[in-house]
Scaffold this active site. Sequence first.
Site, PDB file in Angstrom:
ATOM      1  CG  ASP A 151     -66.071   6.406  81.221  1.00 28.66           C
ATOM      2  OD1 ASP A 151     -65.510   7.097  82.089  1.00 28.66           O
ATOM      3  OD2 ASP A 151     -66.903   6.871  80.409  1.00 28.66           O
ATOM      4  CG  HIS A 187     -64.041   7.782  76.389  1.00 31.78           C
ATOM      5  ND1 HIS A 187     -63.747   7.764  77.736  1.00 31.78           N
ATOM      6  CD2 HIS A 187     -65.306   8.272  76.287  1.00 31.78           C
ATOM      7  CE1 HIS A 187     -64.781   8.210  78.425  1.00 31.78           C
ATOM      8  NE2 HIS A 187     -65.734   8.530  77.568  1.00 31.78           N
ATOM      9  CE1 TYR A 200     -70.004   5.649  80.813  1.00 32.56           C
ATOM     10  CE2 TYR A 200     -72.262   4.867  80.607  1.00 32.56           C
ATOM     11  CZ  TYR A 200     -71.328   5.880  80.491  1.00 32.56           C
ATOM     12  OH  TYR A 200     -71.723   7.119  80.066  1.00 32.56           O
TER      13      TYR A 200
END
Length: 293
Positions: A178, A280, A119
Amino acid sequence: MLRIATANVNGIRAAQRRGFGDWLDARDCDVIAVQEVRAQPDKIPEDAFGNYHVALETGNIPGRNGVAVLTRTPPVAVRTWSNGSDRVPLPRKLRPFIPQGRYIEVDLADAPVTIACLYLPKGGLPAEMQRPERMREAPDGGARYERKMGFLAGFGRYLTATRRAALAEGREFLLMGDMNIAHTRHDLTHWRRNQSHDGFLPEEREWFDRQLSPRTLVDVVRSLHPDEDGPYSWWSWAGQSFAKDAGWRIDYHLATSRLARTATSAGVDRDFRGMRLSDHSPVVVDYDDSAIG
C-alpha cells in the site's frame, strides 16, 4: 507459474471474519504480501494465515500498521528495519519509522527473487493547504505531510540500495504494498477534484515518477493495463464508492524489468464470494517463473 499477491487487510482479525482464510485457499497464491496486520503476534489467530510460512514485522504500536510476507516454503533470509541488518544502511529519515512495522523483505527459497512488503504512511496536506471546513481530520500544521515526505525521501534512497543489493546477489526484486499514492490520472476516479488531496499531490506523484524506469522498477499492473482507468484497489467504506467503482489504485507490484516482463496476467479481486475483505482488495499477478531463473 508464480502467483503473487499484495493485500492490505485493514486488520487481520477483521479480514479473517470476512473470509480472508477462504480467499487464501481459493486463490492459491505462492507469495502474499500483507499490510495493516494491526495485531501483535500473540493476538493473531493461529489459523489467520492458513498453511503459509509467515515472515512478520508487527512493530510495537498495538492495533496499528504491521506487515507480513506469506510463502509456501520458508524464505532463505528475512530482513526488517528492526532486526539490526546491516546489509543496506538505513537512511536517517527512516529511523523514526523502525518501530512502526512498515517494511519487511524476504529472499524466496524457490525462485531467485527478493520480495519486499511496504505500508507507506498515509500523510496529509501541507500547512498552507489546510482548510478546517474542508477537512475530515483536525488540522495538524502539516505534521502528517512532513512525516510522509520525510519517509519518501529516505525510502527512495533505501529502495535503490536494496534493489541493487538484490541484483548483485543474482535476484530480481519486487516491491509490493500500500503506497498511499495514486501515481497518474488513470489511478483514481475523480482525479480533477483530488489534485489538492493527499495521496495525489504533485510532489508525491513526482517522487513516484523517480522510482520508475526500465532500468530500475516497472509498475507491473500498469504495464499490462496501459490505457485503462484502474484497476482500482481501494474504495471508501462510505456511500456508493465501491458499488460505482469510484476508487483509487494505491496498491502496487513494482518489479525489476526482467521480472516485470514475465508477468502474464494481473488483476484485482474486488470481492470474494460477495464479501469485501477490506477497504482494499488484493492485487494478484501471475509471473512465468520459467523465465525468471
